[in-house]
Design a protein around this motif. Structure first.
Motif, short mmCIF file in Angstrom:
data_model
loop_
_atom_site.label_atom_id
_atom_site.label_comp_id
_atom_site.label_asym_id
_atom_site.label_seq_id
_atom_site.Cartn_x
_atom_site.Cartn_y
_atom_site.Cartn_z
N TRP A 34 -1.51 -7.62 -19.95
CA TRP A 34 -1.78 -8.53 -18.83
C TRP A 34 -3.24 -8.38 -18.45
O TRP A 34 -3.77 -7.28 -18.45
CB TRP A 34 -0.92 -8.17 -17.62
N SER A 35 -3.84 -9.48 -18.06
CA SER A 35 -5.21 -9.39 -17.54
C SER A 35 -5.15 -8.82 -16.13
O SER A 35 -4.09 -8.79 -15.49
CB SER A 35 -5.87 -10.77 -17.52
N GLU A 36 -6.27 -8.37 -15.65
CA GLU A 36 -6.30 -7.82 -14.29
C GLU A 36 -5.90 -8.88 -13.27
O GLU A 36 -5.20 -8.58 -12.30
CB GLU A 36 -7.70 -7.28 -13.99
N ASP A 37 -6.35 -10.10 -13.47
CA ASP A 37 -5.98 -11.19 -12.55
C ASP A 37 -4.48 -11.43 -12.54
O ASP A 37 -3.88 -11.65 -11.49
CB ASP A 37 -6.71 -12.49 -12.92
N GLU A 38 -3.85 -11.38 -13.72
CA GLU A 38 -2.40 -11.58 -13.78
C GLU A 38 -1.66 -10.45 -13.07
O GLU A 38 -0.69 -10.69 -12.35
CB GLU A 38 -1.94 -11.66 -15.24
N ARG A 39 -2.14 -9.21 -13.24
CA ARG A 39 -1.51 -8.09 -12.55
C ARG A 39 -1.67 -8.24 -11.04
O ARG A 39 -0.75 -7.97 -10.28
CB ARG A 39 -2.13 -6.76 -12.99
N ASP A 40 -2.86 -8.65 -10.61
CA ASP A 40 -3.09 -8.86 -9.17
C ASP A 40 -2.16 -9.94 -8.63
O ASP A 40 -1.62 -9.80 -7.53
CB ASP A 40 -4.55 -9.24 -8.92
N GLN A 41 -1.96 -11.00 -9.38
CA GLN A 41 -1.07 -12.07 -8.93
C GLN A 41 0.37 -11.57 -8.84
O GLN A 41 1.08 -11.91 -7.88
CB GLN A 41 -1.16 -13.27 -9.88
N GLN A 42 0.81 -10.78 -9.81
CA GLN A 42 2.16 -10.23 -9.78
C GLN A 42 2.36 -9.34 -8.56
O GLN A 42 3.37 -9.41 -7.87
CB GLN A 42 2.46 -9.43 -11.05
N LEU A 43 1.37 -8.48 -8.29
CA LEU A 43 1.48 -7.59 -7.15
C LEU A 43 1.45 -8.37 -5.84
O LEU A 43 2.22 -8.08 -4.93
CB LEU A 43 0.36 -6.55 -7.17
N SER A 44 0.59 -9.35 -5.75
CA SER A 44 0.52 -10.16 -4.54
C SER A 44 1.84 -10.85 -4.27
O SER A 44 2.27 -10.98 -3.12
CB SER A 44 -0.59 -11.20 -4.66
N ALA A 45 2.50 -11.29 -5.31
CA ALA A 45 3.79 -11.95 -5.14
C ALA A 45 4.84 -10.96 -4.63
O ALA A 45 5.74 -11.34 -3.89
CB ALA A 45 4.25 -12.56 -6.46
N ARG A 46 4.72 -9.68 -5.01
CA ARG A 46 5.69 -8.67 -4.57
C ARG A 46 5.43 -8.16 -3.17
O ARG A 46 6.34 -7.70 -2.49
CB ARG A 46 5.71 -7.50 -5.54
N LEU A 47 4.18 -8.18 -2.75
CA LEU A 47 3.87 -7.69 -1.40
C LEU A 47 4.48 -8.64 -0.38
O LEU A 47 4.30 -9.85 -0.44
CB LEU A 47 2.36 -7.61 -1.18
N SER A 48 5.19 -8.08 0.53
CA SER A 48 5.80 -8.92 1.55
C SER A 48 4.78 -9.24 2.64
O SER A 48 3.76 -8.57 2.77
CB SER A 48 7.01 -8.21 2.17
N ASP A 49 5.08 -10.24 3.41
CA ASP A 49 4.21 -10.58 4.54
C ASP A 49 4.10 -9.42 5.50
O ASP A 49 3.05 -9.18 6.10
CB ASP A 49 4.73 -11.82 5.26
N ARG A 50 5.19 -8.67 5.65
CA ARG A 50 5.18 -7.52 6.55
C ARG A 50 4.18 -6.47 6.08
O ARG A 50 3.45 -5.89 6.87
CB ARG A 50 6.58 -6.92 6.65
N ASP A 51 4.14 -6.22 4.77
CA ASP A 51 3.20 -5.25 4.22
C ASP A 51 1.77 -5.70 4.46
O ASP A 51 0.92 -4.91 4.86
CB ASP A 51 3.42 -5.06 2.72
N LEU A 52 1.51 -6.97 4.22
CA LEU A 52 0.16 -7.49 4.42
C LEU A 52 -0.24 -7.44 5.89
O LEU A 52 -1.38 -7.14 6.23
CB LEU A 52 0.06 -8.92 3.88
N GLU A 53 0.73 -7.72 6.77
CA GLU A 53 0.45 -7.66 8.20
C GLU A 53 0.14 -6.23 8.63
O GLU A 53 -0.77 -5.99 9.42
CB GLU A 53 1.64 -8.19 8.99
N ALA A 54 0.89 -5.26 8.09
CA ALA A 54 0.65 -3.85 8.43
C ALA A 54 -0.74 -3.42 7.98
O ALA A 54 -1.45 -2.71 8.70
CB ALA A 54 1.72 -2.97 7.80
N ILE A 55 -1.14 -3.83 6.80
CA ILE A 55 -2.48 -3.50 6.30
C ILE A 55 -3.54 -4.13 7.19
O ILE A 55 -4.53 -3.50 7.55
CB ILE A 55 -2.63 -3.95 4.83
N GLY A 56 -3.32 -5.38 7.57
CA GLY A 56 -4.27 -6.06 8.45
C GLY A 56 -4.39 -5.38 9.81
O GLY A 56 -5.49 -5.25 10.35
N MET A 57 -3.25 -4.93 10.34
CA MET A 57 -3.28 -4.25 11.64
C MET A 57 -4.05 -2.93 11.55
O MET A 57 -4.80 -2.58 12.45
CB MET A 57 -1.85 -3.99 12.14
#
Length: 94
Positions: A34-57
């Motif tokens: 997988w290219s790095e971009d593809e891996r990043d897209q896969q991980l982004s799809a798995r991260l929940s909105d809650r996880d992203l919100e916690a990181i943002g906070m």
């Protein structure tokens, strides 16, 4: 300090196979790359909105503290107190 752990785990997740060892073993067994971009897209799809919100906070915590500090210094100045004066000093809380 706890924010460093969250940020570190977030960054480790984007560094490659550390997020999903089963997927990486499967990929290695069948020669899938997988290219790095593809891996990043896969991980982004798995991260929940809650996880992203916690990181943002966690990342916003310093800004919130800085804003509160500025507001408190302004309020002290409005009441005629020097925010940097020690108690009993001229201009301070006596």
């Amino acid at each position: 300090m706890r924010e460093m752990g969250a940020i570190a785990s977030y960054q480790l997740g984007f560094s490659g196979n550390l997020c999903n060892p089963k997927q990486s073993r499967f990929d290695a067994a069948f020669g899938i790359t997988w290219s790095e971009d593809e891996r990043d897209q896969q991980l982004s799809a798995r991260l929940s909105d809650r996880d992203l919100e916690a990181i943002g906070m966690l990342l916003a915590e310093d800004d919130d503290l800085r804003r509160e500090n500025i507001k408190l210094r302004w309020q002290l100045a409005e009441f005629g107190a020097d925010p940097y004066a020690l108690p009993g000093d001229e201009g301070g809380d006596s």
